[in-house]
Design a protein around this motif. Structure first.
Motif: not given
Length: 319
Positions: A89-104, A220-227
């Motif tokens: 919530r502080r940076t408005r970005n994820p801490h992490w995102v997990v995914e799983h990929i396979t040939p299928e 940098e922080v983008i947005g107006n106001p910066p977010n």
């Protein structure tokens, strides 16, 4: 790798994308017997798996990463088709995102990004939410952490990648639309050797040494106001499994600057010890995976990018 490791984090020279901004000295003792995740981690992992079990896809299981340990914060944990994320919530970005990929999962076609739209995540309280208008004329791309190209197996999976909780501001030309895209392609190509590939992606905010000799974190922080904070770097932790229950697991950790990177730069220039990502992010990875099962990814396969021409004009139109 020696017990005392100088981890070199490559960073943000606008010209080369590979200047050194921080050196971390870590002394990692041999890991004790794997400990059970803390109760909050068990709860979070359990809830994530329960939600995924209610979804129709059997092609991927991103919650499977948690058998090796839970990375960290459980606040604003979002479990969606094909991905799980933890939001800062502080940076408005994820801490992490997990995914799983396979040939299928990569071979199955059921989703098309032309039917997807970027979405604010209404599960996050409005005052802490990343907004669509924050990116307007910011000069940055809405950079997927889990790429849409990894989730073509269904429209629901594709749509899940377009929430802003799966986004960070990324430099467009030379990075998001170029080197980073080639790096994502490298991850997909791993499925030609490994039947199961788990990937954790997220932002970093690393210090830079100033002329007075002191190290400071500045972004940098983008947005107006910066977010929304603009990360200085991004990491990926890759876990490539051979398909057996207790077999070897190839692990690779990478840190790339959020800057233009020439396609001639070797991918190995951005390989770092896993503990460097942990120290920089405040997260813990794979603590329940025995050292005896861990192999270094770039010693098991050749870590390099294949430069491909992406339709950047079409991609830029959606950014």
């Amino acid at each position: 790798m020696s017990k005392t490791t100088l981890g070199l984090i490559a960073a943000a020279s606008a010209a080369t994308g590979a200047a050194c901004t921080a050196i971390f000295l870590s002394s990692r003792k041999p890991a004790p017997a794997p400990a059970q995740p803390s109760p909050p981690a068990n709860i979070a992992a359990g809830l994530a798996r329960q939600k995924l079990e209610r979804q129709p896809s059997t092609l991927v299981d991103p919650a499977g990463l948690f058998r090796y340990g839970f990375p960290g914060p459980v606040n604003d944990l979002a479990t969606r088709h094909a991905l799980i994320s933890s939001y800062d919530r502080r940076t408005r970005n994820p801490h992490w995102v997990v995914e799983h990929i396979t040939p299928e999962s990569l071979a199955t076609k059921g989703g098309d990004r032309k039917h997807s739209q970027f979405l604010e995540d209404e599960s996050v309280p409005e005052m802490f939410r990343a907004k669509l208008h924050d990116y307007f004329r910011s000069g940055y791309d809405r950079g997927h952490q889990v790429p849409a190209a990894d989730c073509k197996f269904s429209q629901e999976a594709m749509d899940a990648t377009f929430y802003l909780t799966n986004m960070c501001p990324q430099v467009g030309e030379g990075f998001n639309r170029d080197y980073w895209a080639h790096f994502e392609d490298f991850c997909r190509r791993l499925t030609t050797k490994y039947p199961s590939v788990r990937i954790v992606t997220g932002p970093l905010y690393l210090p830079k040494q100033h002329p007075d000799g002191k190290w400071r974190v500045s972004y940098e922080v983008i947005g107006n106001p910066p977010n929304i904070a603009v990360p200085t770097h991004f990491y990926k932790v890759i876990v490539a499994e051979d398909g057996s229950t207790n077999g070897p697991v190839a692990v690779g950790a990478f840190v790339l600057p959020n800057a233009r990177i020439t396609n001639k730069t070797p991918l190995t220039e951005f390989v770092v010890p896993l503990e460097i990502v942990e120290r920089a992010s405040g997260l813990e990875f794979l603590k329940a995976l025995p050292n005896a099962r861990m192999k270094e990814l770039c010693q098991e396969i050749q870590c390099d990018i294949t430069v491909r021409e992406f339709n950047n004009a079409k991609k830029a139109a959606k950014l």
